[in-house]
Design a protein around this motif. Sequence first.
Motif, PDB file in Angstrom:
ATOM      1  N   GLY A  44       0.821  -1.211   0.000  1.00 47.34           N
ATOM      2  CA  GLY A  44       0.000   0.000   0.000  1.00 47.34           C
ATOM      3  C   GLY A  44       0.853   1.257   0.000  1.00 47.34           C
ATOM      4  N   SER A  45       1.963   1.213   0.756  1.00 46.39           N
ATOM      5  CA  SER A  45       2.877   2.369   0.789  1.00 46.39           C
ATOM      6  C   SER A  45       3.515   2.593  -0.577  1.00 46.39           C
ATOM      7  CB  SER A  45       3.960   2.138   1.844  1.00 46.39           C
ATOM      8  OG  SER A  45       3.396   1.959   3.127  1.00 46.39           O
ATOM      9  N   ILE A  46       3.930   1.486  -1.224  1.00 46.88           N
ATOM     10  CA  ILE A  46       4.519   1.618  -2.556  1.00 46.88           C
ATOM     11  C   ILE A  46       3.510   2.200  -3.541  1.00 46.88           C
ATOM     12  CG2 ILE A  46       5.414   0.292  -4.521  1.00 46.88           C
ATOM     13  CD1 ILE A  46       6.706  -1.593  -2.564  1.00 46.88           C
ATOM     14  N   ALA A  47       2.244   1.731  -3.468  1.00 45.11           N
ATOM     15  CA  ALA A  47       1.199   2.250  -4.366  1.00 45.11           C
ATOM     16  C   ALA A  47       0.965   3.735  -4.130  1.00 45.11           C
ATOM     17  CB  ALA A  47      -0.093   1.469  -4.147  1.00 45.11           C
ATOM     18  N   ALA A  48       0.958   4.158  -2.842  1.00 43.88           N
ATOM     19  CA  ALA A  48       0.747   5.573  -2.528  1.00 43.88           C
ATOM     20  C   ALA A  48       1.884   6.431  -3.072  1.00 43.88           C
ATOM     21  CB  ALA A  48       0.615   5.751  -1.014  1.00 43.88           C
ATOM     22  N   ILE A  49       3.121   5.943  -2.906  1.00 40.27           N
ATOM     23  CA  ILE A  49       4.271   6.686  -3.425  1.00 40.27           C
ATOM     24  C   ILE A  49       4.209   6.771  -4.948  1.00 40.27           C
ATOM     25  CG2 ILE A  49       6.788   6.645  -3.653  1.00 40.27           C
ATOM     26  CD1 ILE A  49       6.899   5.352  -0.880  1.00 40.27           C
ATOM     27  N   SER A  50       3.820   5.644  -5.592  1.00 45.22           N
ATOM     28  CA  SER A  50       3.712   5.644  -7.056  1.00 45.22           C
ATOM     29  C   SER A  50       2.669   6.645  -7.525  1.00 45.22           C
ATOM     30  CB  SER A  50       3.345   4.233  -7.549  1.00 45.22           C
ATOM     31  OG  SER A  50       4.335   3.295  -7.173  1.00 45.22           O
ATOM     32  N   LEU A  51       1.537   6.706  -6.834  1.00 44.64           N
ATOM     33  CA  LEU A  51       0.500   7.675  -7.191  1.00 44.64           C
ATOM     34  C   LEU A  51       0.990   9.107  -7.000  1.00 44.64           C
ATOM     35  CD1 LEU A  51      -2.662   5.972  -5.657  1.00 44.64           C
ATOM     36  CD2 LEU A  51      -2.153   6.287  -8.080  1.00 44.64           C
ATOM     37  N   LEU A  52       1.736   9.338  -5.927  1.00 47.98           N
ATOM     38  CA  LEU A  52       2.253  10.678  -5.661  1.00 47.98           C
ATOM     39  C   LEU A  52       3.232  11.107  -6.748  1.00 47.98           C
ATOM     40  CD1 LEU A  52       2.560  13.145  -3.804  1.00 47.98           C
ATOM     41  CD2 LEU A  52       4.335  11.882  -2.556  1.00 47.98           C
ATOM     42  N   VAL A  53       4.156  10.207  -7.095  1.00 47.03           N
ATOM     43  CA  VAL A  53       5.133  10.521  -8.142  1.00 47.03           C
ATOM     44  C   VAL A  53       4.435  10.729  -9.482  1.00 47.03           C
ATOM     45  CG1 VAL A  53       7.091   9.617  -9.440  1.00 47.03           C
ATOM     46  CG2 VAL A  53       6.998   9.310  -6.955  1.00 47.03           C
ATOM     47  N   GLY A  54       3.464   9.852  -9.788  1.00 41.74           N
ATOM     48  CA  GLY A  54       2.717  10.003 -11.030  1.00 41.74           C
ATOM     49  C   GLY A  54       1.951  11.304 -11.073  1.00 41.74           C
ATOM     50  N   GLY A  55       1.339  11.675  -9.941  1.00 43.59           N
ATOM     51  CA  GLY A  55       0.595  12.947  -9.879  1.00 43.59           C
ATOM     52  C   GLY A  55       1.492  14.147 -10.094  1.00 43.59           C
ATOM     53  N   ILE A  56       2.685  14.119  -9.492  1.00 39.48           N
ATOM     54  CA  ILE A  56       3.632  15.229  -9.669  1.00 39.48           C
ATOM     55  C   ILE A  56       4.065  15.318 -11.134  1.00 39.48           C
ATOM     56  CG2 ILE A  56       5.943  16.053  -9.093  1.00 39.48           C
ATOM     57  CD1 ILE A  56       5.549  14.876  -6.296  1.00 39.48           C
ATOM     58  N   GLY A  57       4.303  14.162 -11.757  1.00 35.30           N
ATOM     59  CA  GLY A  57       4.701  14.156 -13.173  1.00 35.30           C
ATOM     60  C   GLY A  57       3.624  14.745 -14.066  1.00 35.30           C
ATOM     61  N   ILE A  58       2.373  14.321 -13.850  1.00 37.87           N
ATOM     62  CA  ILE A  58       1.264  14.860 -14.645  1.00 37.87           C
ATOM     63  C   ILE A  58       1.106  16.355 -14.415  1.00 37.87           C
ATOM     64  CG2 ILE A  58      -1.246  14.773 -14.950  1.00 37.87           C
ATOM     65  CD1 ILE A  58      -1.088  11.783 -14.263  1.00 37.87           C
ATOM     66  N   MET A  59       1.264  16.787 -13.157  1.00 40.26           N
ATOM     67  CA  MET A  59       1.141  18.210 -12.833  1.00 40.26           C
ATOM     68  C   MET A  59       2.214  19.024 -13.557  1.00 40.26           C
ATOM     69  SD  MET A  59       1.299  20.018  -9.086  1.00 40.26           S
ATOM     70  CE  MET A  59       3.025  19.607  -8.903  1.00 40.26           C
ATOM     71  N   ASN A  60       3.423  18.496 -13.607  1.00 39.20           N
ATOM     72  CA  ASN A  60       4.508  19.207 -14.302  1.00 39.20           C
ATOM     73  C   ASN A  60       4.232  19.315 -15.802  1.00 39.20           C
ATOM     74  OD1 ASN A  60       6.007  19.645 -11.983  1.00 39.20           O
ATOM     75  ND2 ASN A  60       7.190  17.748 -12.195  1.00 39.20           N
ATOM     76  N   ILE A  61       3.740  18.217 -16.396  1.00 46.55           N
ATOM     77  CA  ILE A  61       3.434  18.234 -17.828  1.00 46.55           C
ATOM     78  C   ILE A  61       2.344  19.257 -18.133  1.00 46.55           C
ATOM     79  CG2 ILE A  61       2.466  16.861 -19.720  1.00 46.55           C
ATOM     80  CD1 ILE A  61       3.855  14.429 -18.467  1.00 46.55           C
ATOM     81  N   MET A  62       1.286  19.288 -17.293  1.00 50.55           N
ATOM     82  CA  MET A  62       0.205  20.236 -17.505  1.00 50.55           C
ATOM     83  C   MET A  62       0.690  21.674 -17.312  1.00 50.55           C
ATOM     84  SD  MET A  62      -3.024  18.313 -15.725  1.00 50.55           S
ATOM     85  CE  MET A  62      -4.136  19.625 -16.225  1.00 50.55           C
ATOM     86  N   LEU A  63       1.579  21.885 -16.333  1.00 48.09           N
ATOM     87  CA  LEU A  63       2.110  23.228 -16.080  1.00 48.09           C
ATOM     88  C   LEU A  63       2.905  23.727 -17.276  1.00 48.09           C
ATOM     89  CD1 LEU A  63       2.552  25.605 -14.155  1.00 48.09           C
ATOM     90  CD2 LEU A  63       4.526  24.377 -13.210  1.00 48.09           C
ATOM     91  N   VAL A  64       3.729  22.818 -17.866  1.00 53.90           N
ATOM     92  CA  VAL A  64       4.505  23.186 -19.042  1.00 53.90           C
ATOM     93  C   VAL A  64       3.575  23.516 -20.216  1.00 53.90           C
ATOM     94  CG1 VAL A  64       6.124  22.331 -20.781  1.00 53.90           C
ATOM     95  CG2 VAL A  64       6.554  21.908 -18.351  1.00 53.90           C
ATOM     96  N   SER A  65       2.526  22.697 -20.377  1.00 50.21           N
ATOM     97  CA  SER A  65       1.580  22.923 -21.475  1.00 50.21           C
ATOM     98  C   SER A  65       0.865  24.255 -21.323  1.00 50.21           C
ATOM     99  CB  SER A  65       0.552  21.781 -21.519  1.00 50.21           C
ATOM    100  OG  SER A  65       1.176  20.550 -21.742  1.00 50.21           O
ATOM    101  N   VAL A  66       0.430  24.568 -20.096  1.00 49.43           N
ATOM    102  CA  VAL A  66      -0.263  25.847 -19.852  1.00 49.43           C
ATOM    103  C   VAL A  66       0.669  27.013 -20.094  1.00 49.43           C
ATOM    104  CG1 VAL A  66      -1.319  27.252 -18.057  1.00 49.43           C
ATOM    105  CG2 VAL A  66      -1.939  24.844 -18.262  1.00 49.43           C
ATOM    106  N   THR A  67       1.930  26.859 -19.676  1.00 53.87           N
ATOM    107  CA  THR A  67       2.906  27.941 -19.864  1.00 53.87           C
ATOM    108  C   THR A  67       3.131  28.211 -21.349  1.00 53.87           C
ATOM    109  OG1 THR A  67       4.034  27.338 -17.806  1.00 53.87           O
ATOM    110  CG2 THR A  67       5.253  28.698 -19.365  1.00 53.87           C
ATOM    111  N   GLU A  68       3.267  27.136 -22.145  1.00 49.67           N
ATOM    112  CA  GLU A  68       3.456  27.304 -23.582  1.00 49.67           C
ATOM    113  C   GLU A  68       2.254  27.969 -24.223  1.00 49.67           C
ATOM    114  OE1 GLU A  68       4.309  23.424 -24.995  1.00 49.67           O
ATOM    115  OE2 GLU A  68       6.441  23.451 -24.349  1.00 49.67           O
ATOM    116  N   ARG A  69       1.048  27.556 -23.841  1.00 46.92           N
ATOM    117  CA  ARG A  69      -0.149  28.162 -24.413  1.00 46.92           C
ATOM    118  C   ARG A  69      -0.293  29.628 -24.017  1.00 46.92           C
ATOM    119  NH1 ARG A  69      -3.055  25.157 -28.100  1.00 46.92           N
ATOM    120  NH2 ARG A  69      -4.600  26.796 -27.685  1.00 46.92           N
ATOM    121  N   THR A  70       0.167  29.940 -22.773  1.00 50.15           N
ATOM    122  CA  THR A  70       0.076  31.343 -22.329  1.00 50.15           C
ATOM    123  C   THR A  70       0.949  32.215 -23.199  1.00 50.15           C
ATOM    124  OG1 THR A  70      -0.337  30.608 -20.069  1.00 50.15           O
ATOM    125  CG2 THR A  70       0.460  32.859 -20.376  1.00 50.15           C
ATOM    126  N   ARG A  71       2.170  31.716 -23.545  1.00 59.21           N
ATOM    127  CA  ARG A  71       3.077  32.478 -24.413  1.00 59.21           C
ATOM    128  C   ARG A  71       2.441  32.685 -25.798  1.00 59.21           C
ATOM    129  NH1 ARG A  71       8.720  29.329 -22.949  1.00 59.21           N
ATOM    130  NH2 ARG A  71       8.928  30.126 -20.789  1.00 59.21           N
TER     131      ARG A  71
END
Length: 244
Positions: free
Chosen positions: A216-243
Amino acid sequence: RRASQGLTYGDALAIADPFNVPDVVAVAPELGRYTTVTAGKRDALPHVRGVTPEYPHVRNWEVALGEFFDEEALETQSRVAVLGQTVAERLFPDDDYPIGRTIKIGPVPFRVIGVMEEKGGSSFGDQDNTVLIPLTTAQARIYRSRTLSGDYRVSVIYAQAVSEERMDAAAEQIAELLRKRHHIAYRDDDDFTIISQSDIISIFGEITGVLTIFLGSIAAISLLVGGIGIMNIMLVSVTERTRE
């Protein structure tokens, strides 16, 4: 613990006496070690166990081919052996019926009289990687292990209770008997350990619980890392569109 004592064949006979332990119906002592076994040019390193004729009944283990040895073989120290499935397949890969064949346990020849049914692996290893021989033969010809008093040692004593409800009572009766035989005054000085099936189930339950928390701990960590990765990708996409 007295190094010279341990469990003995005399302890097994005492436990089998219904006057000593009324809640036990069958007892099967065992003396076993890993020993090289050969058949022609083939060899194996199974757990060679010296046991009594009650062993299959107490361990709930049936014979698939041939037969198990009887009391006469035990009394006469016969050189007969019953193989586990793993050993039979390794030593006789081209023979589906190895009854009557000869194997050597160390330098001592034995005649194969039976093959046990497949029991499968467990957390204690491959249960089919075993050779069963009469306990008296193992004591006299293979291991020659005695206590200072002259009694033969055994590795473990299996005992079958009259019922599941009387299992704890049987364990307590056995403990009291062994303390008396080993001259032990306090429980903290016990030179033996009694483990029942309920204890084994409890241990496996605790292990399963720890593994569940770990996974369960490994699954939680995997979800956290995956969430951070998705958040970074979306942030980059929003930044590019803003430009744009």
